[in-house]
Design a protein around this motif. Structure first.
Motif, short mmCIF file in Angstrom:
data_model
loop_
_atom_site.label_atom_id
_atom_site.label_comp_id
_atom_site.label_asym_id
_atom_site.label_seq_id
_atom_site.Cartn_x
_atom_site.Cartn_y
_atom_site.Cartn_z
N HIS A 21 0.82 -1.20 0.00
CA HIS A 21 0.00 0.00 0.00
C HIS A 21 0.86 1.26 0.00
CE1 HIS A 21 -2.54 3.04 2.29
NE2 HIS A 21 -3.15 2.89 1.13
N ALA A 25 0.88 4.08 -2.99
CA ALA A 25 0.64 5.48 -2.63
C ALA A 25 1.76 6.38 -3.11
CB ALA A 25 0.46 5.62 -1.12
N HIS A 31 -5.36 3.33 -4.32
CA HIS A 31 -5.83 2.13 -3.64
C HIS A 31 -5.66 2.22 -2.12
CE1 HIS A 31 -4.80 1.15 -7.75
NE2 HIS A 31 -5.64 0.14 -7.70
N ARG A 32 -6.72 1.84 -1.42
CA ARG A 32 -6.66 1.71 0.03
C ARG A 32 -6.01 0.38 0.41
NH1 ARG A 32 -12.36 1.14 1.87
NH2 ARG A 32 -12.37 -0.19 0.01
N GLU A 34 -7.44 -1.75 2.22
CA GLU A 34 -8.53 -2.71 2.06
C GLU A 34 -8.68 -3.15 0.61
OE1 GLU A 34 -11.98 -5.10 2.92
OE2 GLU A 34 -10.19 -4.46 4.00
N ASP A 35 -8.44 -2.24 -0.35
CA ASP A 35 -8.50 -2.62 -1.76
C ASP A 35 -7.43 -3.66 -2.08
OD1 ASP A 35 -10.52 -0.71 -2.10
OD2 ASP A 35 -9.06 0.86 -2.57
N ARG A 186 -17.09 0.67 -2.28
CA ARG A 186 -15.99 1.48 -1.81
C ARG A 186 -14.70 1.08 -2.54
NH1 ARG A 186 -15.07 3.80 2.84
NH2 ARG A 186 -13.29 4.57 1.62
N GLY A 188 -10.62 3.12 -3.39
CA GLY A 188 -9.79 4.29 -3.57
C GLY A 188 -10.30 5.49 -2.79
N ARG A 189 -10.45 6.61 -3.48
CA ARG A 189 -10.81 7.87 -2.83
C ARG A 189 -12.28 7.94 -2.44
NH1 ARG A 189 -9.01 12.44 -6.86
NH2 ARG A 189 -10.10 13.69 -5.29
#
Length: 269
Positions: A21, A25, A31-32, A34-35, A186, A188-189
């Motif tokens: 992650h 970033a 992507h979170r 969680e994604d 849900r 990403g942003r």
């Protein structure tokens, strides 16, 4: 000793996802954590690690019988141009074997993918924006997941039960009087709308219109769906980027009558 000489490739594990992650970033991709968790749970991943064990690159892939999609091919910006992406891709090709392969390429990755036998087949337009309000005007119904999977397989060309088994926090929508469906969840942003499967752009627009909600919304559509693109732009979701769909091998043919008007994600297709 060069980075590529000292590089270790191994399976990507859930314990690696915080580092993955941070890597995405830094690109920056939206992507979170969680994604990442949901995508890895639905497929397979590789980690490229330096001599100190630090994560320098990743890729994920999802097997669908005789076909597979590849995504999240990432290399630490400080180590790009050192062959790490190629090492990861060659390893994925070895693991996917004779399967037909699909990926959505950035401009930076296209030359590598061409050298590995992929060829362009279309473009994907990324539309997104923040909606202050949106009025849903369509009668809708929420179907069960098995019916979604069957419709998706007709349009995608292959069954992908792993994607549906790992869906979280989603809303499924169908119009009362036409085939196809749209998912909103849900990502990403904010939220992503996709897949969208429909018989026509008119139906796709109705499905998307029934799916949109206030807040940040994203949808990735075929660039040749120009009527849908114009509608999205007018609704407040302009095009912000383009990717190129590339295929290696012969992708399974979709069934007549239903088409993909939005991807699940650019990584998963």
């Amino acid at each position: 000793m060069s980075t590529t000489t000292a590089l270790t490739l191994r399976d990507l594990h859930p314990r690696d996802l915080a580092a993955a992650h941070r890597l995405s970033a830094s690109i920056p991709w939206p992507h979170r954590l969680e994604d990442w968790r949901v995508m890895l749970a639905a497929g397979h991943g590789l980690a490229a690690c330096g001599p100190n064990g630090r994560l320098l690159g990743t890729t994920l892939w999802w097997n669908y019988g005789a076909a597979a999609t590849i995504g999240m091919v990432l290399v630490d910006p400080a180590h790009q141009g050192q062959g790490i992406g190629r090492r990861l891709m060659v390893a994925v090709l070895e693991r996917t074997g004779a399967r037909a392969l699909m990926l959505n390429a950035t401009i930076a990755g296209m030359a590598l993918y061409r050298r590995l036998g992929f060829h362009p087949t279309g473009r994907i337009a990324q539309h997104q924006g923040v909606l202050s309000a949106f009025e849903c005007t369509n009668a809708i119904e929420a179907p069960d997941l098995p019916s979604l999977q069957a419709l998706d397989a007709r349009a995608f060309g292959a069954e992908r039960p792993g994607f549906y088994a790992n869906l979280t926090d989603f809303t499924a929508i169908r119009l009362a009087d036409s085939p196809g469906f749209a998912l909103r969840r849900r990502f990403g942003r904010g939220e992503v709308i996709g897949p969208v499967v429909a018989a026509s752009e008119t139906d796709a627009i109705a499905l998307v219109g029934a799916s949109l909600r206030p807040g940040f919304q994203r949808i990735d559509i075929p660039a040749d769906a120009t009527t849908l693109a114009a509608w999205l732009t007018a609704a407040g979701l302009p095009q912000v980027d383009l990717a190129t769909t590339m295929i290696r091998g012969e992708w399974p043919k979709s069934s007549n009558g239903l088409y993909r008007f939005a991807l699940a994600t650019q990584a998963q297709g």
